[in-house]
Design a protein around this motif. Structure first.
Motif, PDB file in Angstrom:
ATOM      1  N   SER A  75      37.336 -30.435 -18.737  1.00 14.94           N
ATOM      2  CA  SER A  75      37.408 -29.489 -19.970  1.00 14.94           C
ATOM      3  C   SER A  75      38.170 -30.195 -20.867  1.00 14.94           C
ATOM      4  O   SER A  75      37.770 -29.717 -22.122  1.00 14.94           O
ATOM      5  N   GLU A  76      39.102 -30.904 -20.663  1.00 17.00           N
ATOM      6  CA  GLU A  76      39.758 -31.510 -21.630  1.00 17.00           C
ATOM      7  C   GLU A  76      39.131 -32.667 -22.823  1.00 17.00           C
ATOM      8  O   GLU A  76      39.474 -32.964 -23.646  1.00 17.00           O
ATOM      9  N   ASP A  77      37.890 -32.981 -22.081  1.00 19.69           N
ATOM     10  CA  ASP A  77      36.911 -33.961 -23.028  1.00 19.69           C
ATOM     11  C   ASP A  77      36.435 -33.260 -24.101  1.00 19.69           C
ATOM     12  O   ASP A  77      35.805 -33.844 -25.024  1.00 19.69           O
ATOM     13  N   MET A  78      36.184 -32.126 -24.108  1.00 19.03           N
ATOM     14  CA  MET A  78      35.720 -31.181 -25.129  1.00 19.03           C
ATOM     15  C   MET A  78      36.629 -31.381 -26.447  1.00 19.03           C
ATOM     16  O   MET A  78      37.651 -31.360 -26.243  1.00 19.03           O
ATOM     17  N   THR A  79      35.904 -31.724 -27.533  1.00 18.93           N
ATOM     18  CA  THR A  79      36.670 -32.161 -28.598  1.00 18.93           C
ATOM     19  C   THR A  79      36.974 -30.984 -29.706  1.00 18.93           C
ATOM     20  O   THR A  79      37.997 -31.071 -30.589  1.00 18.93           O
ATOM     21  N   GLY A  80      36.347 -29.595 -29.687  1.00 15.96           N
ATOM     22  CA  GLY A  80      36.377 -28.503 -30.748  1.00 15.96           C
ATOM     23  C   GLY A  80      35.678 -28.922 -31.787  1.00 15.96           C
ATOM     24  O   GLY A  80      35.480 -28.002 -32.980  1.00 15.96           O
ATOM     25  N   PRO A  82      31.939 -29.176 -33.264  1.00 15.36           N
ATOM     26  CA  PRO A  82      30.492 -28.564 -33.128  1.00 15.36           C
ATOM     27  C   PRO A  82      29.409 -29.547 -32.428  1.00 15.36           C
ATOM     28  O   PRO A  82      29.055 -29.523 -31.204  1.00 15.36           O
ATOM     29  N   LYS A  83      29.364 -30.618 -33.255  1.00 12.40           N
ATOM     30  CA  LYS A  83      28.244 -31.745 -32.800  1.00 12.40           C
ATOM     31  C   LYS A  83      28.599 -32.354 -31.570  1.00 12.40           C
ATOM     32  O   LYS A  83      27.617 -32.551 -30.849  1.00 12.40           O
ATOM     33  N   LYS A  84      29.803 -32.791 -31.611  1.00 10.84           N
ATOM     34  CA  LYS A  84      30.118 -33.724 -30.390  1.00 10.84           C
ATOM     35  C   LYS A  84      30.036 -33.006 -29.162  1.00 10.84           C
ATOM     36  O   LYS A  84      29.779 -33.264 -28.168  1.00 10.84           O
ATOM     37  N   ASP A  85      30.507 -31.653 -29.142  1.00 14.68           N
ATOM     38  CA  ASP A  85      30.528 -30.909 -27.992  1.00 14.68           C
ATOM     39  C   ASP A  85      29.146 -30.366 -27.706  1.00 14.68           C
ATOM     40  O   ASP A  85      28.825 -30.114 -26.300  1.00 14.68           O
ATOM     41  N   GLU A  86      28.369 -30.279 -28.383  1.00 16.93           N
ATOM     42  CA  GLU A  86      26.952 -29.985 -28.356  1.00 16.93           C
ATOM     43  C   GLU A  86      26.240 -31.059 -27.403  1.00 16.93           C
ATOM     44  O   GLU A  86      25.789 -30.825 -26.237  1.00 16.93           O
ATOM     45  N   VAL A 149      32.259 -39.304 -27.382  1.00 17.93           N
ATOM     46  CA  VAL A 149      31.021 -39.350 -27.996  1.00 17.93           C
ATOM     47  C   VAL A 149      31.089 -40.253 -29.305  1.00 17.93           C
ATOM     48  O   VAL A 149      32.082 -40.130 -30.055  1.00 17.93           O
ATOM     49  N   THR A 150      30.205 -41.388 -29.637  1.00 18.54           N
ATOM     50  CA  THR A 150      30.053 -41.898 -30.697  1.00 18.54           C
ATOM     51  C   THR A 150      28.792 -41.727 -31.500  1.00 18.54           C
ATOM     52  O   THR A 150      27.652 -41.596 -30.720  1.00 18.54           O
ATOM     53  N   ILE A 151      28.609 -41.061 -32.516  1.00 21.14           N
ATOM     54  CA  ILE A 151      27.621 -40.651 -33.300  1.00 21.14           C
ATOM     55  C   ILE A 151      26.939 -41.440 -34.376  1.00 21.14           C
ATOM     56  O   ILE A 151      27.743 -42.131 -35.137  1.00 21.14           O
TER      57      ILE A 151
END
Length: 217
Positions: A75-80, A82-86, A149-151
């Motif tokens: 769960s620590e990988d979630m960034t907060g 919105p787009k990256k977490d999506e 994530v790299t966008i």
């Protein structure tokens, strides 16, 4: 160790796709094209498109994972953000869809097509059929961590680590688990190229590096 996720990704590596030197390395806010995205589109006609309306209405899909198969994500990988977490949530769904295809009694090809398209979808289907032809299914716990994530302009890359220390292959007919000794081969670093189609981020290309010490834990 013989198991489903590594078999799928290791054979999907293409010379034009360069893995990042470590899980989670690299610029996370790149504005250019993601390396490997063009390679993923070479086989666009090979897999069916996803259903955006179905994805939006149902949210997270139901995965036909047997009771002896678990996929664990940090769960620590979630960034907060919105787009990256999506993207990370969609990636989690894609990994679970892959796990379901390899471990369920009957592969759900429509579920694979929802999250794996183009070169990734074509390769995954071929690998699932080959694996099942050998009479094997996956069992145990698969852990995913250090996901970053790299966008880019039209795509995104998810780099991550995978541990198969507690995962094994199982003979489908007898239920016999093919256990192996712990080794560095239990750890893999990988990179999935994703693109948003409709309301769903899908994997269009994937590559991996086995026995990666940077992912050992």
């Amino acid at each position: 160790m013989s198991s489903f996720i590594r078999a799928a990704m290791a054979t999907a590596a293409v010379s034009g796709l360069v893995l990042l030197s470590a899980c989670g390395s690299g610029d996370e806010s790149g504005k250019g094209d993601i390396e490997g995205a063009k390679d993923g589109k070479k086989s666009a006609s090979a897999s069916p498109s996803s259903s955006p309306s179905r994805s939006k209405s149902l949210g997270a899909p139901d995965f036909d994972l047997p009771k002896d198969v678990r996929t664990v994500f940090d769960s620590e990988d979630m960034t907060g953000e919105p787009k990256k977490d999506e993207i990370l949530r969609a990636h989690e769904h894609a990994v679970k869809a892959m796990g379901s295809a390899y471990s369920a009694e009957k592969p759900d090809w429509s579920l694979i097509g929802r999250f794996y398209q183009d070169a990734a979808g074509e390769r995954l289907r071929a690998n699932v059929k080959e694996y099942r032809a050998e009479g094997k299914v996956g069992t145990g716990t698969y852990r995913y961590y250090n996901r970053k994530v790299t966008i880019g302009k039209s795509s995104a890359a998810v780099t991550f680590c995978e541990s198969q220390r507690d995962a094994f292959a199982k003979v489908a007919k007898t239920g016999k688990v093919i256990r192996t000794k712990p080794s560095m081969s239990d750890f893999t670093s990988a990179k999935d190229i994703m693109e948003k189609r409709g309301d769903t981020w899908v994997v269009i290309h994937m590559a991996s590096k086995g026995s990666d010490e940077k992912c050992a834990r």
